[in-house]
Design a protein around this motif. Structure first.
Motif, PDB file in Angstrom:
ATOM      1  N   SER A  19       0.829  -1.202   0.000  1.00  0.00           N
ATOM      2  CA  SER A  19       0.000   0.000   0.000  1.00  0.00           C
ATOM      3  C   SER A  19       0.867   1.258   0.000  1.00  0.00           C
ATOM      4  O   SER A  19       0.580   2.218  -0.717  1.00  0.00           O
ATOM      5  CB  SER A  19      -0.926   0.001   1.218  1.00  0.00           C
ATOM      6  N   GLY A  20       1.924   1.238   0.796  1.00  0.00           N
ATOM      7  CA  GLY A  20       2.842   2.370   0.822  1.00  0.00           C
ATOM      8  C   GLY A  20       3.533   2.556  -0.511  1.00  0.00           C
ATOM      9  O   GLY A  20       3.756   3.694  -0.963  1.00  0.00           O
ATOM     10  N   PHE A  21       3.870   1.431  -1.179  1.00  0.00           N
ATOM     11  CA  PHE A  21       4.505   1.524  -2.495  1.00  0.00           C
ATOM     12  C   PHE A  21       3.566   2.180  -3.506  1.00  0.00           C
ATOM     13  O   PHE A  21       3.962   3.078  -4.262  1.00  0.00           O
ATOM     14  CB  PHE A  21       4.908   0.136  -2.978  1.00  0.00           C
ATOM     15  N   PHE A  22       2.317   1.736  -3.530  1.00  0.00           N
ATOM     16  CA  PHE A  22       1.353   2.305  -4.469  1.00  0.00           C
ATOM     17  C   PHE A  22       1.130   3.797  -4.202  1.00  0.00           C
ATOM     18  O   PHE A  22       1.102   4.615  -5.126  1.00  0.00           O
ATOM     19  CB  PHE A  22       0.027   1.548  -4.390  1.00  0.00           C
ATOM     20  N   SER A  23       0.985   4.155  -2.929  1.00  0.00           N
ATOM     21  CA  SER A  23       0.731   5.562  -2.588  1.00  0.00           C
ATOM     22  C   SER A  23       1.926   6.444  -2.925  1.00  0.00           C
ATOM     23  O   SER A  23       1.785   7.516  -3.533  1.00  0.00           O
ATOM     24  CB  SER A  23       0.402   5.683  -1.099  1.00  0.00           C
ATOM     25  N   GLY A  63      -5.409   4.378 -13.077  1.00  0.00           N
ATOM     26  CA  GLY A  63      -6.306   3.233 -12.923  1.00  0.00           C
ATOM     27  C   GLY A  63      -5.584   2.024 -12.360  1.00  0.00           C
ATOM     28  O   GLY A  63      -6.104   1.330 -11.469  1.00  0.00           O
ATOM     29  N   LEU A  64      -4.365   1.758 -12.861  1.00  0.00           N
ATOM     30  CA  LEU A  64      -3.590   0.622 -12.370  1.00  0.00           C
ATOM     31  C   LEU A  64      -3.193   0.814 -10.910  1.00  0.00           C
ATOM     32  O   LEU A  64      -3.332  -0.105 -10.086  1.00  0.00           O
ATOM     33  CB  LEU A  64      -2.338   0.460 -13.230  1.00  0.00           C
ATOM     34  N   GLY A  68      -4.532  -1.415  -7.688  1.00  0.00           N
ATOM     35  CA  GLY A  68      -3.670  -2.157  -6.772  1.00  0.00           C
ATOM     36  C   GLY A  68      -3.770  -1.649  -5.348  1.00  0.00           C
ATOM     37  O   GLY A  68      -3.828  -2.445  -4.394  1.00  0.00           O
ATOM     38  N   ASN A  69      -3.820  -0.346  -5.165  1.00  0.00           N
ATOM     39  CA  ASN A  69      -3.855   0.231  -3.824  1.00  0.00           C
ATOM     40  C   ASN A  69      -5.142  -0.130  -3.089  1.00  0.00           C
ATOM     41  O   ASN A  69      -5.120  -0.514  -1.910  1.00  0.00           O
ATOM     42  CB  ASN A  69      -3.705   1.751  -3.927  1.00  0.00           C
ATOM     43  N   ASN A  70      -6.264  -0.004  -3.774  1.00  0.00           N
ATOM     44  CA  ASN A  70      -7.537  -0.358  -3.135  1.00  0.00           C
ATOM     45  C   ASN A  70      -7.633  -1.846  -2.842  1.00  0.00           C
ATOM     46  O   ASN A  70      -8.186  -2.248  -1.815  1.00  0.00           O
ATOM     47  CB  ASN A  70      -8.701   0.083  -4.027  1.00  0.00           C
ATOM     48  N   PHE A  71      -7.083  -2.653  -3.748  1.00  0.00           N
ATOM     49  CA  PHE A  71      -7.127  -4.095  -3.518  1.00  0.00           C
ATOM     50  C   PHE A  71      -6.353  -4.488  -2.256  1.00  0.00           C
ATOM     51  O   PHE A  71      -6.868  -5.226  -1.400  1.00  0.00           O
ATOM     52  CB  PHE A  71      -6.552  -4.831  -4.734  1.00  0.00           C
ATOM     53  N   VAL A  72      -5.115  -3.963  -2.109  1.00  0.00           N
ATOM     54  CA  VAL A  72      -4.313  -4.347  -0.940  1.00  0.00           C
ATOM     55  C   VAL A  72      -4.896  -3.740   0.337  1.00  0.00           C
ATOM     56  O   VAL A  72      -4.838  -4.358   1.411  1.00  0.00           O
ATOM     57  CB  VAL A  72      -2.836  -3.941  -1.115  1.00  0.00           C
ATOM     58  N   PRO A 133       5.475  -3.754 -16.835  1.00  0.00           N
ATOM     59  CA  PRO A 133       4.942  -5.110 -17.086  1.00  0.00           C
ATOM     60  C   PRO A 133       3.605  -5.352 -16.373  1.00  0.00           C
ATOM     61  O   PRO A 133       2.755  -6.097 -16.878  1.00  0.00           O
ATOM     62  CB  PRO A 133       6.035  -6.029 -16.522  1.00  0.00           C
ATOM     63  N   LEU A 134       3.405  -4.721 -15.197  1.00  0.00           N
ATOM     64  CA  LEU A 134       2.148  -4.910 -14.469  1.00  0.00           C
ATOM     65  C   LEU A 134       0.971  -4.340 -15.264  1.00  0.00           C
ATOM     66  O   LEU A 134      -0.128  -4.914 -15.249  1.00  0.00           O
ATOM     67  CB  LEU A 134       2.248  -4.234 -13.100  1.00  0.00           C
ATOM     68  N   LEU A 135       1.218  -3.231 -15.973  1.00  0.00           N
ATOM     69  CA  LEU A 135       0.150  -2.648 -16.781  1.00  0.00           C
ATOM     70  C   LEU A 135      -0.232  -3.580 -17.926  1.00  0.00           C
ATOM     71  O   LEU A 135      -1.423  -3.707 -18.261  1.00  0.00           O
ATOM     72  CB  LEU A 135       0.613  -1.294 -17.329  1.00  0.00           C
ATOM     73  N   LYS A 136       0.761  -4.231 -18.524  1.00  0.00           N
ATOM     74  CA  LYS A 136       0.463  -5.187 -19.590  1.00  0.00           C
ATOM     75  C   LYS A 136      -0.307  -6.385 -19.044  1.00  0.00           C
ATOM     76  O   LYS A 136      -1.240  -6.891 -19.690  1.00  0.00           O
ATOM     77  CB  LYS A 136       1.763  -5.650 -20.244  1.00  0.00           C
ATOM     78  N   LEU A 137       0.073  -6.840 -17.841  1.00  0.00           N
ATOM     79  CA  LEU A 137      -0.586  -7.987 -17.235  1.00  0.00           C
ATOM     80  C   LEU A 137      -2.036  -7.679 -16.871  1.00  0.00           C
ATOM     81  O   LEU A 137      -2.938  -8.506 -17.068  1.00  0.00           O
ATOM     82  CB  LEU A 137       0.195  -8.425 -15.988  1.00  0.00           C
ATOM     83  N   MET A 138      -2.272  -6.488 -16.354  1.00  0.00           N
ATOM     84  CA  MET A 138      -3.603  -6.103 -15.900  1.00  0.00           C
ATOM     85  C   MET A 138      -4.372  -5.293 -16.945  1.00  0.00           C
ATOM     86  O   MET A 138      -5.375  -4.654 -16.626  1.00  0.00           O
ATOM     87  CB  MET A 138      -3.478  -5.266 -14.617  1.00  0.00           C
ATOM     88  N   GLN A 139      -3.899  -5.328 -18.199  1.00  0.00           N
ATOM     89  CA  GLN A 139      -4.493  -4.502 -19.246  1.00  0.00           C
ATOM     90  C   GLN A 139      -6.008  -4.679 -19.380  1.00  0.00           C
ATOM     91  O   GLN A 139      -6.739  -3.681 -19.483  1.00  0.00           O
ATOM     92  CB  GLN A 139      -3.801  -4.807 -20.579  1.00  0.00           C
ATOM     93  N   PRO A 140      -6.551  -5.900 -19.377  1.00  0.00           N
ATOM     94  CA  PRO A 140      -8.011  -6.041 -19.540  1.00  0.00           C
ATOM     95  C   PRO A 140      -8.804  -5.359 -18.416  1.00  0.00           C
ATOM     96  O   PRO A 140      -9.805  -4.681 -18.677  1.00  0.00           O
ATOM     97  CB  PRO A 140      -8.222  -7.561 -19.529  1.00  0.00           C
ATOM     98  N   VAL A 141      -8.336  -5.523 -17.166  1.00  0.00           N
ATOM     99  CA  VAL A 141      -9.060  -4.925 -16.036  1.00  0.00           C
ATOM    100  C   VAL A 141      -8.939  -3.402 -16.086  1.00  0.00           C
ATOM    101  O   VAL A 141      -9.926  -2.678 -15.913  1.00  0.00           O
ATOM    102  CB  VAL A 141      -8.513  -5.467 -14.703  1.00  0.00           C
TER     103      VAL A 141
END
Length: 418
Positions: A19-23, A63-64, A68-72, A133-141
């Motif tokens: 969460s700290g990383f995302f923020s 969006g990415l 991720g932040n809300n999920f964690v 790479p995370l953006l490519k992995l989560m591209q559909p969502v």
């Protein structure tokens, strides 16, 4: 005895770190200096290149990150509830929620965001390696989330793919230059600011008014013409025929020797060597005029109003002085309209233009309206003042020393230039 939930606690700590990383990375990427980022990317810095690509579409990046932040955070909240139930039952859930809120606020929000705001490049460039790479992995969502949000923005009249928020206005550029500090020498800062100001002024603001233009009238006696050529300090002089309103050419004094040798044919030779007059509309802004001088290879322009009447004269040197200023620090040495009195005060000829006075004294008198100090004083007082009148003009104390029936001639400045 119930075992302590070590695995759950370690997992919770890991989620808080994420969460700290995302923020922090969100703040770092959004506060990057776009111009420094572009410079580093052009130099081949890999992290800067990736960060620049991510920021080309900030809607996808945000969006990415928020996904991720809300999920964690939600997962951390659920895990904290499980730990609370195992340790203290249902009564501990409220305590766990309060503690988790405080921990997230301190360790996952305020601290990483503050660090990121202070040192954005330290966090943004490494984060770009992860997000790419995370953006490519989560591209559909991410695509689905952005599809909904972008359509909501279009309803509000905003098109994210066409919004350009990095261009700086002229005033914003002035602020950037002023705040550059020691990175730009003061002399260079003044020149950069002067270039920005070229779009705010017209040739009318800096021209030599017609009543001060020095030239040669072909209707004068030949002895007077010869004397005028010998005493001039200018390299180019307007050539009149019967008055200042009838300019027939521009005489370059490099031809003076040839002209003076003609004896009885001076006037005819003056006409033959004079170049064609170059006219400039009085409303022309300074920067386009600088380009026009360069394009037409002219050095002197005759300023005319909308009716074609001669109003004054502008030279390339006048324009360049607007950028580089005068080559002295003492305004009493640089401007003939400013003289230093015996008591150290400055005596100012009120025919001086407001722009020249601002440049000489580093004042900030208004340039919209009257063009001369005399005009500004009369506009301020709304009457012809008497000799000895004192006034505070835009914060500068002035004493009127000399007047006539229609104008203020001379004032004394009680303060020294900045």
């Amino acid at each position: 005895m119930q075992a302590f939930p070590v695995v759950e606690l370690v997992s919770l700590i890991g989620l808080l770190v994420l969460s700290g990383f995302f923020s922090g990375s969100e703040t770092a990427l959004m506060t990057l200096n776009r111009y420094r980022l572009r410079h580093k990317a052009d130099q081949g810095h890999r992290g800067a290149i990736l960060a620049r690509r991510l920021l080309d579409r900030p809607d996808r990046l945000i969006g990415l990150i928020l996904l991720g932040n809300n999920f964690v955070n939600i997962l951390a909240s659920s895990l904290a509830t499980v730990i609370a139930l195992e340790l203290g039952g249902e009564g501990a859930i409220a305590i766990a929620a309060g503690l988790l809120t405080l921990v997230i606020l301190i360790f996952s929000e305020v601290t990483p965001k503050t660090l990121a705001a202070l040192h954005p490049e330290l966090i943004a460039y490494p984060a770009a390696y992860i997000y790419t790479p995370l953006l490519k992995l989560m591209q559909p969502v991410v695509w689905g989330v952005n599809l909904i949000t972008n359509n909501l923005l279009r309803v509000l009249g905003i098109r994210p793919e066409t919004e350009q928020g990095n261009a700086l206005s002229r005033e914003e550029l002035r602020t950037v230059v002023n705040e550059a500090g020691a990175m730009i020498p003061e002399r260079s800062r003044d020149m950069l600011l002067a270039i920005l100001d070229l779009e705010n002024a017209t040739v009318e603001d800096i021209m030599i008014p017609r009543n001060e233009v020095e030239g040669i009238d072909l209707q004068d006696a030949e002895e007077d013409i010869v004397a005028a050529i010998k005493r001039t300090s200018y390299t180019r002089l307007p050539l009149f025929d019967g008055g200042i309103d009838n300019v027939v050419g521009i005489f370059h004094t490099r031809s003076a020797a040839d002209v003076l040798m003609q004896r009885d044919q001076i006037k005819d030779h003056l006409r033959s060597v004079a170049s064609k007059p170059y006219y400039v509309p009085e409303a022309t802004r300074l920067y386009p005029q600088l380009i026009n001088f360069q394009r037409t290879r002219q050095r002197v322009g005759l300023v005319v109003d909308e009716y074609g009447d001669f109003q004054g004269l502008i030279t390339l040197a006048d324009l360049l002085e607007e950028i580089v200023g005068e080559f002295t620090t003492d305004p009493a040495d640089a401007y003939p309209e400013i003289h230093r009195a015996d008591d150290g005060c400055l005596l100012i000829d009120c025919a001086i233009s407001i722009r020249e006075l601002n440049r000489a004294m580093r004042w900030n008198l208004p340039t919209r309206g009257p063009k001369t100090l005399n005009g500004l004083i009369l506009d301020y007082l709304e009457t012809i003042p008497q000799t000895g009148t004192s006034l505070m003009l835009c914060g500068h104390p002035l004493e009127i020393i000399q007047t006539d029936d229609t104008t203020v001639k001379t004032v004394r400045c009680q303060t020294q230039p900045a």
